[in-house]
Design an enzyme around this catalytic site. Structure first.
Site, short mmCIF file in Angstrom:
data_model
loop_
_atom_site.label_atom_id
_atom_site.label_comp_id
_atom_site.label_asym_id
_atom_site.label_seq_id
_atom_site.Cartn_x
_atom_site.Cartn_y
_atom_site.Cartn_z
N GLY A 238 140.07 -62.19 27.80
CA GLY A 238 141.09 -62.42 28.76
C GLY A 238 141.98 -61.29 28.77
N LYS B 35 132.57 -67.15 38.59
CA LYS B 35 131.85 -66.70 37.92
C LYS B 35 131.11 -67.42 36.69
CE LYS B 35 130.67 -62.77 34.60
NZ LYS B 35 130.19 -63.66 33.63
N CYS C 248 139.12 -75.44 21.70
CA CYS C 248 140.32 -74.27 21.88
C CYS C 248 141.50 -74.95 20.98
CB CYS C 248 140.88 -73.63 23.22
SG CYS C 248 140.86 -75.14 24.42
N ARG D 58 140.03 -64.03 23.31
CA ARG D 58 141.25 -63.21 23.64
C ARG D 58 140.70 -61.87 23.89
NH1 ARG D 58 145.80 -62.13 19.11
NH2 ARG D 58 145.73 -64.60 18.89
N GLU E 249 143.69 -68.54 29.26
CA GLU E 249 144.08 -69.41 28.08
C GLU E 249 142.92 -68.72 26.79
OE1 GLU E 249 142.10 -71.91 25.54
OE2 GLU E 249 142.19 -73.07 27.32
#
Length: 526
Positions: A246, A184, A302, A243, A265
């Site tokens: 995920g 994706k 990150c 977050r 991650e």
């Protein structure tokens, strides 16, 4: 290469019929052509069906054939040359040097995984030969190898248009393991994704592999990601992003009739510890280095150092002066998207308005579109511990200095922290015993411990860990960068008393592949 706005489903180019979107140049607000149509249920069904059809043959490709395929992908990305760099710069506003470096990282990690595939130790071949005379019970012939887990859904990251995207680390490690990939693309850089996707598609054809080894889908909103993860033929997920994103995918995966692993991650604030002797010896240099790391790539890493723990003492004035000087000299830079910039500014405004937070330094504002200026804040450890919002990630060029009264308070702040990708320590020899006492705690909190450096910049190698305890990742045992990333997409199978004519080549007597194996407990190549 002429961009078409098409998805790549196996060997076919398909224009999506769902909500269309275009990329935007973040530095100007200019809308870029072409339009990309989103995938619907039919496209998801076709891509997943092809991946499943390809899986049986692809997972048993020979080591040389699979390695050559990864190298072919790298060569075809290199062949895109400056055209790829220009489009990626347009879609992200990242500087040319950064994109060129990221392209080199992308192709080098593909070639690194090719070398890993050829070397073969990732198969973890183990042989316990039969012991028919053993008393009181004989032992059967037992042989083990790792096999590919199945088709993998990979989600492109917004902040790395190449290295964590279509042919990035998740895709490279999944393909190396023998898993087809349904990708994706991130909607912020669809043109870059199409160019790289066509390079992968061409490599699949050139190497004579089943077309379902790779597909590339587009879409905005949450529907497409959920549909991919929910599809019964997808057996694992690779994700880099927020977050919220995920954890949403993890929920979908866990609620399937057959739950599957999601290797996500997510957000991290990457604490930096400035120890007393280091502060006294080089406070100014540490302050300048901190801001260099915080502002790198407009802070959109990150591994950005989002919190700095320091005990007041000699060198504090120098540290603050170094921070102020470097922040004043920092140049505001366009962020990846308007939404990313808006979220960053909202986070900065929240901290600026906090009654127990001090604004230490602000970078210059230029008035440019979607630009995020550097911001440095400070508070004390008691306030930081009392208000969990202060430890929330502000994605961008911002960091928080936390003043700790002593080593015990520094430890208390660390103990209260969530899992992190990195923990950095600035120290001198005189700090060694204090750092020794903290190391066990740092090991429990982070996947990578950095000493006298900065966490931004992740080397792709055999010893790298880009992961960490929950919630920074959904599986603290794994890494998304480096050759260990291949382990995410493998599972062990044991063969008991299987006749030699049916054994996988990696487990045959005589070791025809010449790979490292464990036979009767001893490592070797026999």
């Amino acid at each position: 290469m002429k961009l078409t706005g098409d998805m790549l489903i196996g060997a076919a180019s398909v224009h999506g019929r769902e909500a269309a979107f275009r990329a935007t140049d973040p530095s100007s607000g200019e809308t870029l052509e072409p339009a990309y149509g989103g995938a619907g249920p039919d496209e998801v069904e076709r891509a997943c069906a092809l991946a499943w059809q390809a899986f049986g043959a692809y997972r048993e490709t020979g080591l040389e054939q699979r390695a050559a395929f990864l190298e072919t992908v790298a060569r075809r990305i290199d062949d895109l040359a400056d055209e790829l760099v220009r489009r990626a710069c347009q879609e992200t506003a990242l500087p040319r040097g950064r994109i060129e470096s990221e392209r080199a990282r992308t192709t080098s990690q593909l070639r690194l995984f090719a070398a890993v595939v050829r070397e073969g130790s990732w198969l973890d071949a183990r042989i316990d030969p039969a012991l028919p005379e053993r008393k009181p019970l004989p032992r059967a012939d037992l042989r083990l190898r790792q096999i590919a887990i199945g088709p993998v859904a990979v989600f492109g990251a917004g902040n790395f248009p190449l290295a964590f995207s279509v042919a990035g680390g998740d895709t490279a490690s999944a393909l190396a393991a023998g898993c087809p990939v349904v990708m994706k693309a991130h909607p912020a850089h669809p043109g870059t994704s199409e160019m790289v996707g066509r390079a992968v598609q061409a490599a699949v054809a050139e190497c004579g592999l089943p077309e379902g080894v790779f597909s590339l889908l587009y879409g905005v909103g949450n529907w497409l990601g959920g549909a991919l993860v929910a599809d019964r033929r997808i057996k694992a997920v690779g994700f880099t992003g927020s977050r919220a994103g995920g954890l949403a995918l993890t929920r979908v995966a866990s609620e399937r009739p057959e739950p599957i692993p999601v290797f996500a991650e997510m957000s991290s604030i990457n604490p930096v510890l400035v120890m007393p002797a280091a502060l006294a010896a080089r406070g100014a240099a540490i302050g300048k280095g901190l801001i260099g790391s915080v502002t790198l790539g407009a802070g959109q890493f990150c591994t950005n150092p989002g919190v700095v723990l320091v005990q007041p003492g000699g060198g504090m004035d120098a540290l603050l002066a170094g921070i102020a000087e470097a922040t004043a000299a920092s140049a505001p830079a366009p962020m990846l998207t308007a939404a990313t910039c808006a979220a960053y500014k909202k986070g900065v405004e929240r901290l600026t308005a906090h009654p127990k937070v001090e604004v230490l330094a602000r970078g210059p504002e230029s008035g440019g579109i979607n630009e995020g200026a550097a911001a440095v804040f400070a508070t004390d450890a008691a306030c930081f511990l009392d208000d969990e919002t202060l430890s929330a990630e502000v994605f961008g060029a911002a960091t928080m200095l936390v003043r700790c009264r002593d080593a015990a308070e520094m430890r208390a702040v660390l103990e209260d922290m969530e899992g992190q990708l990195t923990a950095t320590v600035h120290m001198e020899v005189a700090d060694a015993e204090a750092v020794r006492a903290l190391l066990p705690l740092l090991e429990l909190k982070a996947g990578r411990i950095v000493v006298n450096g900065w966490p931004t910049g992740v080397e792709v190698g055999h010893a790298m860990v880009h992961g960490g305890p929950y919630p920074v990742t959904t599986d603290s045992r794994m890494t998304s960068v480096g050759t260990l990333a291949i382990r995410r997409f493998l599972r062990p199978v044991c063969y008991q008393d299987l006749p030699p004519l049916l054994l996988p080549e990696a487990l045959l007597d005589g070791n025809p592949l010449g790979i490292l194996r464990r036979v009767n407990g001893a490592l070797g190549r026999e």
